[in-house]
Enzyme design. Structure first.
Site, mmCIF file in Angstrom:
data_model
loop_
_atom_site.group_PDB
_atom_site.id
_atom_site.type_symbol
_atom_site.label_atom_id
_atom_site.label_comp_id
_atom_site.label_asym_id
_atom_site.label_seq_id
_atom_site.Cartn_x
_atom_site.Cartn_y
_atom_site.Cartn_z
ATOM 1 N N ASP A 112 0.811 -1.231 0.000
ATOM 2 C CA ASP A 112 0.000 0.000 0.000
ATOM 3 C C ASP A 112 0.839 1.272 0.000
ATOM 4 O O ASP A 112 0.419 2.309 0.519
ATOM 5 C CB ASP A 112 -0.964 0.028 1.207
ATOM 6 C CG ASP A 112 -1.883 -1.178 1.231
ATOM 7 O OD1 ASP A 112 -2.232 -1.660 0.134
ATOM 8 O OD2 ASP A 112 -2.231 -1.630 2.330
ATOM 9 N N GLU A 113 2.007 1.202 -0.600
ATOM 10 C CA GLU A 113 2.894 2.377 -0.640
ATOM 11 C C GLU A 113 2.432 3.399 -1.663
ATOM 12 O O GLU A 113 2.960 4.516 -1.704
ATOM 13 C CB GLU A 113 4.333 1.948 -0.983
ATOM 14 C CG GLU A 113 5.028 1.050 0.040
ATOM 15 C CD GLU A 113 4.775 -0.420 -0.214
ATOM 16 O OE1 GLU A 113 3.917 -0.743 -1.067
ATOM 17 O OE2 GLU A 113 5.426 -1.250 0.439
ATOM 18 N N GLY A 114 1.485 2.981 -2.522
ATOM 19 C CA GLY A 114 1.043 3.861 -3.610
ATOM 20 C C GLY A 114 1.619 3.397 -4.947
ATOM 21 O O GLY A 114 1.827 4.212 -5.850
ATOM 22 N N LYS A 115 1.845 2.090 -5.062
ATOM 23 C CA LYS A 115 2.447 1.558 -6.301
ATOM 24 C C LYS A 115 1.568 1.841 -7.515
ATOM 25 O O LYS A 115 2.049 2.196 -8.587
ATOM 26 C CB LYS A 115 2.686 0.041 -6.163
ATOM 27 C CG LYS A 115 3.638 -0.323 -5.056
ATOM 28 C CD LYS A 115 3.746 -1.812 -4.859
ATOM 29 C CE LYS A 115 2.485 -2.460 -4.338
ATOM 30 N NZ LYS A 115 2.146 -2.095 -2.944
ATOM 31 N N ASN A 174 -5.305 -10.061 -3.661
ATOM 32 C CA ASN A 174 -4.953 -9.542 -2.337
ATOM 33 C C ASN A 174 -4.501 -8.085 -2.487
ATOM 34 O O ASN A 174 -4.544 -7.310 -1.545
ATOM 35 C CB ASN A 174 -3.856 -10.382 -1.646
ATOM 36 C CG ASN A 174 -2.676 -10.718 -2.540
ATOM 37 O OD1 ASN A 174 -2.722 -10.520 -3.751
ATOM 38 N ND2 ASN A 174 -1.625 -11.263 -1.956
ATOM 39 N N GLY A 222 -4.591 -4.180 -3.756
ATOM 40 C CA GLY A 222 -5.598 -3.147 -3.984
ATOM 41 C C GLY A 222 -4.833 -1.899 -4.357
ATOM 42 O O GLY A 222 -4.126 -1.341 -3.519
ATOM 43 N N HIS A 223 -4.888 -1.522 -5.609
ATOM 44 C CA HIS A 223 -4.109 -0.372 -6.089
ATOM 45 C C HIS A 223 -5.069 0.751 -6.477
ATOM 46 O O HIS A 223 -5.957 0.561 -7.303
ATOM 47 C CB HIS A 223 -3.254 -0.773 -7.293
ATOM 48 C CG HIS A 223 -2.185 -1.774 -6.950
ATOM 49 N ND1 HIS A 223 -1.273 -2.232 -7.861
ATOM 50 C CD2 HIS A 223 -1.886 -2.391 -5.781
ATOM 51 C CE1 HIS A 223 -0.452 -3.087 -7.262
ATOM 52 N NE2 HIS A 223 -0.823 -3.210 -6.003
ATOM 53 N N GLN A 243 1.836 -6.245 -3.463
ATOM 54 C CA GLN A 243 2.456 -6.455 -2.141
ATOM 55 C C GLN A 243 3.802 -5.710 -2.081
ATOM 56 O O GLN A 243 3.973 -4.735 -2.785
ATOM 57 C CB GLN A 243 2.623 -7.956 -1.826
ATOM 58 C CG GLN A 243 1.318 -8.683 -1.634
ATOM 59 C CD GLN A 243 0.553 -8.868 -2.937
ATOM 60 O OE1 GLN A 243 1.085 -9.418 -3.889
ATOM 61 N NE2 GLN A 243 -0.682 -8.431 -2.981
ATOM 62 N N GLY A 248 -10.697 -3.195 3.634
ATOM 63 C CA GLY A 248 -11.296 -2.113 4.424
ATOM 64 C C GLY A 248 -10.783 -2.052 5.857
ATOM 65 O O GLY A 248 -11.217 -1.211 6.651
ATOM 66 N N ARG A 254 -5.453 0.388 8.664
ATOM 67 C CA ARG A 254 -4.036 0.014 8.571
ATOM 68 C C ARG A 254 -3.314 0.443 9.839
ATOM 69 O O ARG A 254 -3.614 1.494 10.405
ATOM 70 C CB ARG A 254 -3.389 0.686 7.367
ATOM 71 C CG ARG A 254 -3.940 0.181 6.043
ATOM 72 C CD ARG A 254 -3.347 0.960 4.868
ATOM 73 N NE ARG A 254 -3.921 0.514 3.599
ATOM 74 C CZ ARG A 254 -4.133 1.299 2.564
ATOM 75 N NH1 ARG A 254 -3.826 2.574 2.613
ATOM 76 N NH2 ARG A 254 -4.642 0.812 1.452
ATOM 77 N N GLY A 281 -0.242 14.151 -3.051
ATOM 78 C CA GLY A 281 -1.693 14.009 -3.069
ATOM 79 C C GLY A 281 -2.017 12.779 -3.889
ATOM 80 O O GLY A 281 -1.152 12.255 -4.604
#
Ligand code: GDP
Ligand code: IMO
Ligand code: MG
Length: 428
Positions: A13-16, A38, A40-41, A224, A302, A305, A415
């Site tokens: 979830d780094e923003g890939k 698994n 979610g981008h 991931q 959902g 984190r 942003g």
């Protein structure tokens, strides 16, 4: 020949997706190489938000061909839903998507096993996304998996499912007290996706290699991240694939010689979903503030984190191990909400200072972060488009990270919208 790999340096979830969307502006192919739904981008273009789980983020760029590589595990139901949802929003997803025939299929029994295993682990649970990822990769390695290409031959499908279910049904019946799976029902379930998936089945590795030989540009989009890697991550609190650089090669079918940029993505702080060690985790108000400001709730499940300060020893380890050539730093704007910014620069383990990243899991569980405190900033930075536009404290933070990680920044994201970024060098 230019292939750029975009991969996560932390726990996902780094923003890939967001970084890939920016880098995809002039590429020909965007490809997923590991994991499954698994992932979610999230990509935001104007007021539109896209949450992608299986389809590479390049789908929101016209003319980009998207591929799902051999290293990905595919739930056909999820794939169909995602493609149809994109089509409803005006994207010709089906026409621009290819799925490798060697990719493995996530079956309903994999999802059931994932959930039974987690329940069985109790407090030791991994906190998986419950999408059947682990059990599908287990079957792949055990050579009892079902692959995308098998959908094309009912006979092979039936034979493979029979073999796969011989042991599994015994486990479902005797260990979990559940009704066994019926081979014919599963064959019919997969058959119901044949018409949809058949035109997309391809040799995506060959497509990418041919494209690269013709000087086309390829972006490999990691799912991931490094600390969730089955070999290099915080095992057993990891996923069941290799999201790291080696996995990018194996899971896409291109060669090392094709890769000339490796972009490691990190947030300006750290998050983790699921269980396992996280030395810089915050349990206080500051953590709560970052969670709310950064909207840190899982894109897939959902779940809230876990939030903590940037963990430099972990990021440096990931940067070295993957041999990154650039860093993309994301969610810098979120830190505007805190007065002072901490960055973990080392650990104290059982009373002793430790500057590297511990190999031993027990050490990681005992690691206490050693922080360097940096001044915060109050200005809204979402409108900054050049490093020089940033307030001094934000610029100092960015430069500190860049120097410590030891790789130049190619992008500073301020942003979630496509344009809200300082793009210094395009890695593709
Ligand atoms: P991925 O799995 O690595 O692609 O990351 P996710 O999409 O799961 O999570 C990243 C979240 O951060 C998403 O909600 C993005 O819209 C959001 N995001 C990405 N970059 C920025 C940024 O620079 N600032 C803010 N505020 N949000 C961002
Ligand atoms: P993206 O691509 C964050 C985590 C789960 C769990 C562990 C194992 O959006 O960064 P799994 O279902 O893979 O067996 O779960 O890995 N996890 C992720 N965390 N982002 C992801 O993907 C993740 N994919 C898996 O929360 O801790
Ligand atoms: Mg995500």
């Amino acid at each position: 020949m230019t292939a750029t790999v975009v991969l996560g340096l932390a726990w996902g979830d780094e923003g890939k997706g967001r970084v890939c969307d920016v880098l995809a502006h002039d590429v020909d192919f965007v490809s997923r190489y590991s994991g499954g739904n698994n992932a979610g981008h999230t990509v935001r273009v104007g007021d539109e938000e896209f949450k992608l789980h299986l389809v590479p983020s390049g789908v929101v760029r016209e003319d980009v061909i998207c591929t799902i590589g051999n290293g990905v595990v595919v739930n056909p139901q999820v794939l169909k839903q995602e493609v149809e949802a994109l089509e409803k929003r005006g994207f010709d997803a089906r026409a621009r998507l290819k799925v490798d025939g060697r990719a493995h299929l996530i079956m309903p029994y994999h999802i059931a096993l994932d959930s039974h295993r987690e329940i069985g682990l109790g407090e030791q649970k991994i906190g998986t996304t419950n999408r059947g990822i682990g059990p599908t990769y287990e079957d792949k390695v055990a050579r009892s998996g079902v692959r995308v290409q098998d959908i094309l031959d009912e006979g092979i499908l039936r034979r493979k499912l029979k073999a796969a279910l011989r042991e599994k049904n015994a486990v479902f019946e005797n260990v979990y007290g559940e009704t066994p799976y019926d081979v014919e029902e599963l064959v019919a379930w997969l058959e119901s996706y044949r018409e949809f998936i058949e035109p997309m089945i391809s040799d995506t590795g060959a497509m990418l290699r041919d494209g690269l030989e013709e000087q086309k540009k390829v972006l490999l989009e990691g799912g991931q991240a490094t600390l969730l890697d089955n070999d290099h991550g915080t095992y057993p609190f990891v996923t069941s694939s290799n999201p790291t650089i080696g996995g990018a090669i194996v899971g896409s079918g291109i060669s090392l010689k094709h890769v000339d940029q490796i972009v490691g993505v990190t947030k300006a702080y750290t998050t983790r979903v699921g269980d396992g060690p996280m030395p810089t985790e915050l349990h206080d108000e500051v953590g709560g503030k970052i969670r709310e400001t950064g909207r840190e709730f899982g894109t897939t499940t959902g779940r809230p984190r876990r939030v903590g300060w940037l963990d430099l020893p972990a990021i440096k380890f990931a940067a070295d191990m993957n041999g990154i050539t650039y860093v993309a730093l994301t969610l810098l704007d979120v830190l505007t909400c805190v007065e002072k910014v901490n960055v973990c620069v080392g650990y104290e383990i059982d009373g002793e200072r430790f500057d590297g990243y511990p190999m031993h899991q027990t050490d990681l569980h005992h690691a206490r972060p050693v922080y360097k405190e940096l001044p915060g900033w109050e200005e809204d930075i979402t409108g900054c488009r050049m490093r020089g536009d940033l307030p001094e404290a934000a610029r100092d933070f960015v430069e500190f990270v860049e120097t410590e990680v030891g790789a130049p920044l190619c992008m500073i994201s301020v942003g979630s919208e496509r344009e809200q970024a300082i793009v210094e060098k395009i890695g593709a």
